[in-house]
Scaffold this active site. Structure first.
Site: not given
Length: 257
Positions: A8, A39-40, A67-68, A150, A175, A177
């Site tokens: 991530d 996603e981040n 999810n983000h 994820h 997810h 991290h």
């Protein structure tokens, strides 16, 4: 075929360490396919079109999410026009974007799929049944299939690894991290790891400034999270897959400052 799969990416520091190291890693380790979870990547939450194009320009083949994915509204209209950015496959039908992509180059084809867990996560369709529904179609295209699962719960990720052993080339968790030390080749030839880690500041709490997270825990008051910038590392894995059988032959963790 050798794949680099990057954990991530958190904000600009994560993007920068990827940009600084990707070409060297590809050349040194004979990498032919690059997958990153993005996603981040935009300010620590979500992704925007400009950041997506930036990451792809480094030599990345596929960006997975989680999810983000919808945290930045700009992505809703963009995702249908960028096939190399995928979102979890187990969203309900009619949601923008796609949950998998087939990549072709140098005479080789491979598939990357994205799935979201349901334990301590938003309630989506069953990830186990949903991926199983797609496998026959995937194998008509290629035997090299890699899944970004994820998910929050280690148990759910491990269960998915065993569920797909011998059916896909690799199941890698994202997810949480934090890179886990359980990378292995399962008995039927699927490479597995519970979490591939984070590409961002490791003097932080999951990429966010420590003082922001501590303030939230101590006061329970809402606070704007800021991306941390110190001790930036690239976490990920390198996976080698037999391009004929789709069975993994090697998996190893990677951590680069």
């Amino acid at each position: 075929m050798r794949f680099l799969i990057v954990g991530d990416i958190v904000g600009k520091p994560g993007r920068q360490v990827l940009a600084d190291n990707l070409e060297v890693i590809k050349e040194k380790l004979n990498i032919e396919g690059v997958i990153v979870n993005g996603e981040n990547a935009a300010g620590g939450l979500g992704i925007v079109p400009e950041v997506c194009e930036e990451i792809l320009s480094y030599g990345v083949d596929v960006i997975t999410t989680g999810n983000h994915i919808w945290d930045k509204k700009e992505i809703v209209d963009y995702i249908d026009y960028q096939p190399r950015l995928i979102r979890p496959l187990n969203y309900p039908s009619g949601v923008p974007g796609r949950g998998w992509v087939a990549v072709e180059g140098k005479g080789k084809k491979w598939i990357v799929a994205n799935m979201s867990g349901r334990v301590f996560m938003p309630s989506l369709d069953c990830p186990f049944r949903r991926i199983e529904e797609e496998l026959e179609d995937f194998r008509r295209i290629t035997n090299m299939i890699l899944l970004d699962f994820h998910a929050e719960a280690s148990s759910e990720k491990i269960a998915m690894g065993w569920f797909l052993d011998g059916k896909v080339s690799c199941v890698f968790g994202t997810h949480t991290h934090v890179a886990t030390a359980d990378e292995r080749i399962l008995p039927q030839g699927t490479a597995y790891i519970t979490d591939i880690g984070m590409t961002g500041s490791h003097d932080s709490v999951l990429g966010v400034k420590t003082e922001d997270i501590l303030s939230r825990f101590l006061t329970q008051m809402p606070i704007r999270y800021r991306v941390a910038k110190d001790n930036v590392k690239l976490n990920g894995i390198v996976v080698e897959v037999d391009e004929i059988t789709g069975r993994a032959t090697e998996i190893s963790r990677l951590s680069i400052s």
